[in-house]
Scaffold this active site. Sequence first.
Site, PDB file in Angstrom:
ATOM      1  N   ASP A  99      -3.127   8.341  -5.366  1.00 53.56           N
ATOM      2  CA  ASP A  99      -3.252   7.153  -4.516  1.00 53.56           C
ATOM      3  C   ASP A  99      -3.500   5.921  -5.361  1.00 53.56           C
ATOM      4  OD1 ASP A  99      -3.570   5.469  -2.301  1.00 53.56           O
ATOM      5  OD2 ASP A  99      -5.734   5.777  -2.318  1.00 53.56           O
ATOM      6  N   ASP A 130       0.817  -1.206   0.000  1.00 54.79           N
ATOM      7  CA  ASP A 130       0.000   0.000   0.000  1.00 54.79           C
ATOM      8  C   ASP A 130       0.854   1.260   0.000  1.00 54.79           C
ATOM      9  OD1 ASP A 130      -2.080   1.805   0.251  1.00 54.79           O
ATOM     10  OD2 ASP A 130      -2.334   1.468   2.398  1.00 54.79           O
TER      11      ASP A 130
END
Length: 492
Positions: free
Chosen positions: A317, A100
Amino acid sequence: MGMVVRRLAAAVMVAAVTVLAVQLGGVSGNLVFKVENKFRIGGKERTLSALKAHDDRRRGRILSSVDLPMGGNGHPSETGLYFAKIGLGSPSKDYYVQVDTGSDILWVNCAGCSKCPTKSDLGIELTLFDPAKSETSGEVGCNDDYCISTYDGELPGCKSGIDCQYSVTYGDGSSTSGYFVKDYVQLEQATGNLQTGKLNTSIIFGCGAKQSGDLGSSSEAAVDGILGFGQANSSMLSQLAAAGKVKKEFAHCLDVVKGGGIFAIGDVVSPIVSTTPLVPNMPHYNVNLKAVEVGGDVLQLPTDLFETGGRRGTIIDSGTTLAYLPSDLFNPLLTKIMDRQQGLQLHTVEDQFSCFKFYQNVDDGFPAVKFHFENSLTLTVYPHEYLFLIPEDTWCIGWQNGGVQSHDGKQTILLGDLVLSSKLVVYNMENQTIGWTEYNCSSSIKIMDEKSGAVYSVGAHNISLAFSLTAGRFLTYLSVLFAMLQILCKLN
């Protein structure tokens, strides 16, 4: 009515990595991670609702004010997108953690954990890390430099013998808490062309003692923890960089259609990537957006839309699937896109996606969208990227109105995989820049060792893989092997 996003569906694939290794003082510092995707393309289908629900949870997490921001990744699954196998402890045991870029620390579920997941339908065996059974595990006290740095000061009530604790509650109500430990992480070190060996290095990571919400559910998407690649000093990358072992720069390139991918740590010298400054002192990868263009026309937007701070700003993101825009941007952008096809009849699929029938080439029928950033960096999103095809020649719009999603983040522009696919994205935390270029993610990139000047290549290739489930059915998974290549400093 469940519908699979055909744009994301692909054969089971793993990207094998070709590395022209560099020898530095007898040490080859190239590390390889197998990173696999949770998105199923056979058997149990992912619906558009599941995709959207994942992003709603993701936005709740990434937009929350927390000490240690954490979260899953943006593919349509319950808690994450990609998971990697790493080794922890001595003797080393395998753990599967989500990869992530939107969170910081590495943490795994630990022995004695309350409400930690115990099973997963991903074809992996979940393992609780037990510090007491590792010969090299050490405690991290609240007065440890790592703890003081992580919390910008000593925790209240800290005294000798008290562990450094962490506790995070996300915007969606899920939470994780536990304590930090120090132990060896085992990584795959490339020692030559398609050859790897084991590399052990000591880091500090979180030991999860209690999870709740999505993080504590035993589900088809459950894994052992999260491996964050955020900017904070608490991340594994930051720890290795502070120890002088790696450069604090990494790049990823993901082909969501074919399944190939590259994830490398090092100085990317080819292709050349133009960059834009990161907004300083922000927890995520925030950038300064200057203008938005649709089909050659610049949208007239409120000036405060481009401000950064509080709940405003633009975030890159890779953990979010779609792209979320404030109403002041979403409405004029969508109107401009649909102006070329005014006769189309929009209908709603699964109560949340605007879709339409279209039988021609979407790149010919709809305009490209361009985001203009500081330093004249442009991010172009083509119609085949912001529109996705579902059965019966129906196309759905990937742009989402963030202004109606939740109270938090209504004015935040969140650009996810919808706009990042088929692009090499380079994160340089040392120079505080981020950049990208359109790229064939199944090809190769070149990385240079800044000390020796040597250059090596990283290339991705696809091979087949399938997992056997307990029900006896074989479900295919889109899988990607990311090359994480690190240059170790020359040992004195």
